[in-house]
Design an enzyme around this catalytic site. Structure first.
Site, PDB file in Angstrom:
ATOM      1  N   ASP A 174      63.802  13.429  41.893  1.00  0.00           N
ATOM      2  CA  ASP A 174      63.769  13.279  40.444  1.00  0.00           C
ATOM      3  C   ASP A 174      62.588  12.390  40.068  1.00  0.00           C
ATOM      4  O   ASP A 174      62.215  11.500  40.829  1.00  0.00           O
ATOM      5  CB  ASP A 174      65.075  12.649  39.952  1.00  0.00           C
ATOM      6  N   HIS A 176      62.484  10.155  37.759  1.00  0.00           N
ATOM      7  CA  HIS A 176      62.875   8.850  37.227  1.00  0.00           C
ATOM      8  C   HIS A 176      62.962   7.791  38.318  1.00  0.00           C
ATOM      9  O   HIS A 176      63.255   8.090  39.469  1.00  0.00           O
ATOM     10  CB  HIS A 176      64.229   8.952  36.521  1.00  0.00           C
ATOM     11  N   SER A 269      62.644   8.352  28.900  1.00  0.00           N
ATOM     12  CA  SER A 269      64.016   8.282  29.410  1.00  0.00           C
ATOM     13  C   SER A 269      64.159   7.262  30.538  1.00  0.00           C
ATOM     14  O   SER A 269      65.279   6.877  30.878  1.00  0.00           O
ATOM     15  CB  SER A 269      64.479   9.660  29.882  1.00  0.00           C
TER      16      SER A 269
END
Length: 479
Positions: A174, A176, A269
C-alpha cells in the site's frame, strides 16, 4: 552365515532400515537432490505492461514490481529519481506562500520520502541495482531546498531513508505509511514546527499516545495486482494508536475541536485518523492540532475545503502544516486558481462587477453575459468568479467561459467524493500564458443530467484578492 550378517539380523528392523538408508545416502553423495524456492506471489506479465493500466486511477500504479515477500513497488512513483515541477509550478507555489504569509499564516510543507527511498532494501537485487538511490536522495533533498527558498518551513525527512527499525515505515502492499511511519515523521516535523515564529505563543499541553487496537490493511498495490493478475495477498495487520491529553483520557477533545487550535493539519489520506499523524504531532509538539484532512482528498481536497470554511476565514491558524507526497503534480493551475480565490473568501463581501442567479436545466446554461447593462472591463488578470449551488451536495462544476475575441475556456472542477461540500466553487480567471488580458464575455454552466431536478445557482464576478506578488521563479533561476 557370516558373522556380520548374523549381527545385522539381530538388530531391530528400524535400526537396519536407518543404517541401510544411511549407506545409500553415502553412496549417492555426489548426486544429492537440489531444491529451488519459488516466490510466493509472482506478478503476471500483464502487470509489467504499462498499456494495461488504462483508467486514471490505475495509472497511479504504473507499473508494479514484485519485491521480497509480499512487497510491491510502483516504478513511476516509488522508484522515481526526479523530484521537480515546472517553472509555472514554482511561481504558483511561491505566490501561495506569500499569500498565506500576508495573512499571518506560516506554512510547513511535509514532503514525504518515497517508498523506494525508505524501503529500497525490500527490492530484489536486480531491481535494487536499477534504482539509483543516490540520485533519488540527492534530488529529493534538492526539492526540499527549493521549498525552503520559497519561504516554506520544510522538515528534512531524508534521515528516514536510512533507518533500521523493527516496524515497517510503509505498508508492504500500500502507498500509505503505517502508524509507525507516521510517528517517526511527526517527531521530525515537530522539531521544525518549534522553530516557527509564533509557536512559542501557542498554548501548550502534554499529550501521550498508546496502542489502542489493530488495523488490517488490504493494500492498494495488492488490490491492483489482483485486478491485473487475479492474485490475492494476505492482509497486513498493524498496531493502531490513540493520542490523548495527559490526565484527560476519554474527554473526546483529541483534535481540539472544543477549542480553537492555532495549528492546523491539511493533507492527503496519510493524515487521516487511521495513521494518527495528527495525534503524534500533538504529542511531540505539545500543542493542539486541528486535523481537517480526509481520505481521498489528494493534494488539494482538504486545503480547499478548509480555506472555504468559517474556521479559516474567522480564525486562521498561526501555523498550517501541509502534508503531501511527490506523487502529485505541483503545476496544476486550476488548483491554485481556487486556493488563491478562497484565501480571502472569494467574492464574499466584495462589490459585484457582474452577478446573476438562475435555474439550470440539462445542457449548457447561459448564466452571466457581459453587455446586458453595458460592456464592463473584466480582465482575467484582475477578476475572479464565485459560484454557489443551492444544492450543497454538488461536487462537480462544468463551465465554459467565453471571451470578447471569440476564445473560450472549458473548465471542470471536481471535488473529492469523500469531501464535505458546500456547493461552492470559487476561482480566479485564468492568467497563465497569454490569458491575463482576455476580456470576459459570458459564463455558461452545464446543467443537471436529463430526468433530474433543476439546480438553482448564483454566480458573481468580483475583483480578485490582492496579495504580495511573487518574484518569477524557475527550477534553475532563483531556486
Amino acid at each position: 552365515m557370516h558373522a556380520h550378517l548374523i549381527k545385522l539380523l539381530s538388530l531391530s528392523s528400524l535400526t537396519a532400515a536407518l543404517m541401510a538408508a544411511a549407506g545409500v545416502a553415502r553412496a549417492d553423495d555426489a548426486q544429492a537432490p537440489t531444491f529451488k524456492a519459488e516466490p510466493c506471489c509472482s506478478l503476471c506479465p500483464a502487470a509489467h505492461d504499462a498499456k494495461n493500466y488504462t483508467t486514471r486511477y490505475q495509472q497511479n500504479f504504473t507499473t508494479l514490481v514484485q519485491a521480497q515477500g509480499d512487497w510491491l513497488f510502483r516504478t513511476q512513483e516509488d522508484l522515481r529519481t526526479e523530484f521537480d515541477t515546472t517553472p509555472g509550478g514554482y511561481r504558483r507555489m511561491k505566490e501561495l506562500h506569500d499569500a498565506f504569509k500576508s495573512k499571518g499564516v506560516e506554512l510547513v510543507v511535509v514532503y514525504q520520502p518515497t517508498r523506494g527511498l525508505v524501503d529500497r532494501n525490500k527490492l530484489f537485487p536486480a531491481e535494487r541495482d536499477k534504482f539509483d538511490y543516490d540520485k533519488a536522495l540527492k534530488n529529493y533533498q534538492a526539492m526540499l531546498g527549493r521549498f525552503s527558498k520559497m519561504g516554506y518551513w520544510v522538515p528534512d525527512l531524508s534521515p528516514l531513508t536510512n533507518e533500521q527499525q523493527a516496524h515497517d515505515f510503509y505498508f508492504r502492499g500500500d502507498q500509505h505509511w503505517t502508524p509507525y511511519g507516521a510517528q517517526r515523521t511527526a517527531k521530525i516535523v515537530a522539531e521544525t514546527v518549534k522553530k516557527v515564529p509564533g509557536y512559542s505563543s501557542i498554548p501548550k499541553r502534554e499529550f501521550e499516545s498508546h496502542i489502542s487496537g489493530r488495523m488490517g490493511k488490504t493494500g492498494t498495490l495488492h488490490n491492483m495486482a489482483g485486478q491485473l493478475c487475479g492474485t490475492s495477498y494476505a492482509v497486513q495487520y498493524m498496531d493502531q494508536f490513540t493520542t490523548e491529553p495527559k490526565g484527560e483520557a476519554g474527554d473526546g477533545d483529541l483534535f481540539g475541536d472544543a477549542g480553537n487550535p492555532e495549528i492546523t493539519l491539511v493533507g492527503t489520506s496519510h493524515s487521516g485518523k487511521n495513521y494518527n499523524f495528527a495525534g503524534f504531532l500533538q504529542e511531540y509538539m505539545g500543542a493542539d492540532v486541528l486535523n481537517v484532512a480526509f481520505p481521498g482528498g489528494g493534494l488539494e481536497g482538504s486545503m480547499l475545503q478548509y480555506l472555504g470554511s468559517e474556521d479559516f476565514q474567522k480564525r486562521p491558524p498561526k501555523i498550517l502544516i501541509w502534508e503531501f507526497s511527490p506523487l502529485y503534480r505541483l503545476d496544476q493551475e486550476t488548483i491554485y486558481r481556487q486556493m488563491m480565490a478562497l484565501l480571502d473568501n472569494g467574492c464574499e463581501g466584495k462589490p459585484a462587477v457582474m452577478s446573476a442567479s438562475t435555474t439550470l436545466k440539462p445542457g449548457n446554461n447561459e448564466v452571466l453575459v457581459n453587455g446586458k447593462n453595458g460592456i464592463k472591463d473584466i480582465r482575467n488578470g484582475s477578476n475572479q468568479i464565485d459560484i454557489r449551488f443551492d444544492d450543497t451536495s454538488v461536487k462537480t462544476l462544468q463551465a465554459r467561459l467565453w471571451y470578447m475575441n471569440g476564445r473560450h475556456e472549458d473548465l471542470k472542477i471536481e471535488k473529492p467524493e469523500t469531501s464535505d461540500t458546500d456547493g461552492r466553487f470559487a476561482f480566479e480567471l485564468r492568467e497563465d500564458e497569454d490569458w491575463a488580458d482576455q476580456q470576459l464575455l459570458a459564463l455558461e454552466i452545464q446543467g443537471p443530467e436529463a430526468g433530474t431536478a433543476p439546480q438553482k445557482v448564483a454566480a458573481k464576478v468580483c475583483k480578485r484578492n490582492v496579495f504580495p506578488s511573487a518574484a518569477k521563479h524557475t527550477a534553475q533561476a532563483g531556486l
